[in-house]
Motif scaffolding. Structure first.
Motif, short mmCIF file in Angstrom:
data_model
loop_
_atom_site.label_atom_id
_atom_site.label_comp_id
_atom_site.label_asym_id
_atom_site.label_seq_id
_atom_site.Cartn_x
_atom_site.Cartn_y
_atom_site.Cartn_z
N ASP A 1 121.44 -4.60 68.50
CA ASP A 1 122.44 -3.52 68.40
C ASP A 1 123.07 -3.46 67.02
OD1 ASP A 1 123.38 -6.09 69.65
OD2 ASP A 1 125.36 -5.24 69.20
N ILE A 2 123.18 -4.63 66.36
CA ILE A 2 123.82 -4.67 65.05
C ILE A 2 122.96 -3.97 64.00
CG2 ILE A 2 124.76 -6.20 63.26
CD1 ILE A 2 126.37 -6.08 65.85
N PHE A 3 121.66 -3.93 64.19
CA PHE A 3 120.79 -3.18 63.29
C PHE A 3 121.24 -1.72 63.21
CE2 PHE A 3 116.99 -0.44 62.82
CZ PHE A 3 116.51 -0.88 61.59
N PHE A 4 121.47 -1.11 64.37
CA PHE A 4 121.86 0.29 64.41
C PHE A 4 123.32 0.48 64.00
CE2 PHE A 4 118.34 -0.31 67.33
CZ PHE A 4 117.45 0.67 66.88
N VAL A 5 124.17 -0.50 64.34
CA VAL A 5 125.57 -0.45 63.90
C VAL A 5 125.64 -0.43 62.38
CG1 VAL A 5 127.73 -1.74 63.82
CG2 VAL A 5 126.51 -1.50 65.98
N THR A 6 124.85 -1.29 61.74
CA THR A 6 124.85 -1.37 60.27
C THR A 6 124.35 -0.08 59.65
OG1 THR A 6 124.47 -3.77 60.41
CG2 THR A 6 124.05 -2.71 58.30
N LEU A 7 123.27 0.47 60.19
CA LEU A 7 122.75 1.73 59.67
C LEU A 7 123.77 2.85 59.84
CD1 LEU A 7 119.01 1.77 60.83
CD2 LEU A 7 119.95 1.13 58.61
N GLN A 8 124.50 2.82 60.94
CA GLN A 8 125.51 3.85 61.17
C GLN A 8 126.67 3.70 60.20
OE1 GLN A 8 128.71 4.16 62.72
NE2 GLN A 8 128.60 6.32 63.31
N GLN A 9 127.04 2.45 59.92
CA GLN A 9 128.17 2.18 59.02
C GLN A 9 127.90 2.66 57.60
OE1 GLN A 9 128.66 -2.05 59.51
NE2 GLN A 9 130.35 -1.82 60.96
#
Length: 367
Positions: free
Chosen positions: A191-199
């Motif tokens: 989930d953090i992969f997508f969180v980072t890309l979103q950030q």
């Protein structure tokens, strides 16, 4: 000529984290020298060689200069004069810019060990922004080490936002985007992969479908990882609330393997049907016929796991499992032996399957 262990093996050894591959950098040598020693050259863009015995990768120390768009737009310069420090400086993160010589001495000119101790993902130099692929790599490392408390340095996030604001991301080949995404789905915190890309504003550039449904995908993906579910399910549940046509387009654009694409499309199209209990055998049989568990039982099992994770509706799952067993007790070949033909067989098969399923809806979970 001197060899140094570099990159992930050094990083993960210092973290006490498991690793498999070991990469080496060779300082003070030429390609001809390595070839004469039996090393096998691989690739076209970079001076990388396979060791004649271990088959591990050995790369000549090199520097790079930006010369065009995308992650391949670099001029590479490899020479015996290139120092280890110069080679390490072109790397993405400080924690990946640590080398180890043959007696175990660490060479760490950019503070990688300190960032490992503090749990910080920090870029080595301003040249970081020249390679858009590094956004995806950093997002993957964030997913890999989030459970260890690693966070992204503010200044690195700013550079990632700068890359996202340009068109550099659009120059990335779909295969490379898929590779980083796929690898992240197997990390401890995908989930953090997508969180980072979103950030860093990259998600809306690279994966606009997932950006629009961002707040619906993070928690299920987190739970999937906690439950140890396979990467194909982690991928499929991303599309539970995304239109099927958009899901198909995403999979085609990313060139996702067929196994991933097929399950994602099923979850996109049919998972919402399993949110509530089924009201009739006819309704459920129509769904089963679409899911085709009779010929694709493994895929159906993955679909059930996806639905269970998304909606946690044990009753609907049990209805599906019991109905499938009931349907399998009806044999089309036996109908043919009764003298039925063609359309008669199909009609009788469906009628008898509904008849076999009916007690499940009368007696519920007591069956």
């Amino acid at each position: 000529m001197k060899n140094y262990l570099v990159g992930g093996a050094v990083r993960d050894k210092l973290l006490g984290y498991p690793y498999v591959e070991r990469d080496w950098v060779v300082v003070g040598a030429t390609a001809e020298q390595l070839i004469n020693l039996g090393y096998q050259p691989v690739g076209k863009d970079f001076p990388v060689f396979l060791h004649p015995k271990t088959k591990e990768e050995y790369a000549l120390a090199r520097t790079e200069r930006k010369s065009g768009p995308g992650y391949t737009g670099f001029d590479c310069y490899a020479s015996p004069e290139v120092t280890l420090e110069e080679d390490l400086q072109r790397r993405d993160l400080t924690i990946n810019a640590i080398a180890e010589d043959d007696d175990g001495t660490l060479i760490d000119p950019y503070g990688g060990q300190q960032d490992l101790d503090k749990g910080i993902l920090r870029h080595v130099s301003p040249a970081f922004e020249e390679d858009p692929l590094r956004i995806l790599r950093v997002a993957r490392f964030s997913a890999r080490y989030a459970h260890l408390g690693f966070t992204l340095a503010d200044e690195t996030l700013l550079l990632m936002k700068k890359i996202s604001a340009s068109d550099e991301l659009l120059a990335l080949p779909a295969e490379r985007v898929w590779k980083e995404m796929h690898r992240s789905l197997s990390e401890r915190s995908p989930d953090i992969f997508f969180v980072t890309l979103q950030q860093c504003d990259a998600l809306k550039k690279l994966m606009p479908e997932l950006d629009e449904s961002f707040h619906t995908i993070i928690e299920p993906l987190k739970q999937a990882a906690i439950s140890g579910l396979p990467d194909v399910i982690c991928f499929a549940i991303l599309f539970a609330h995304i239109d099927t046509v958009e899901t198909e387009n995403f999979c085609q654009r990313m060139k996702a393997p067929r196994e991933f694409r097929d399950l994602a499309i099923l979850v996109s199209r049919f998972s919402i049907s399993c949110k509530d209990d089924f009201s009739s055998p006819d309704q459920l049989l129509t769904l089963l016929e679409s899911l085709d568990p009779f010929r694709r039982p493994e895929r159906f099992g993955l679909f059930l796991q996806s639905v269970q994770l998304l909606y946690n509706n044990d009753r609907a799952i049990n209805q599906m499992k019991k109905s499938l067993r009931a349907c399998k007790s009806i044999d089309a070949a036996s109908l043919a032996r009764e003298g039925l033909k063609g359309k008669e067989i199909a009609e009788a098969l469906r009628s008898r399957r509904i008849e076999a399923m009916t007690p499940i809806f009368i007696d519920g979970d007591r069956q």
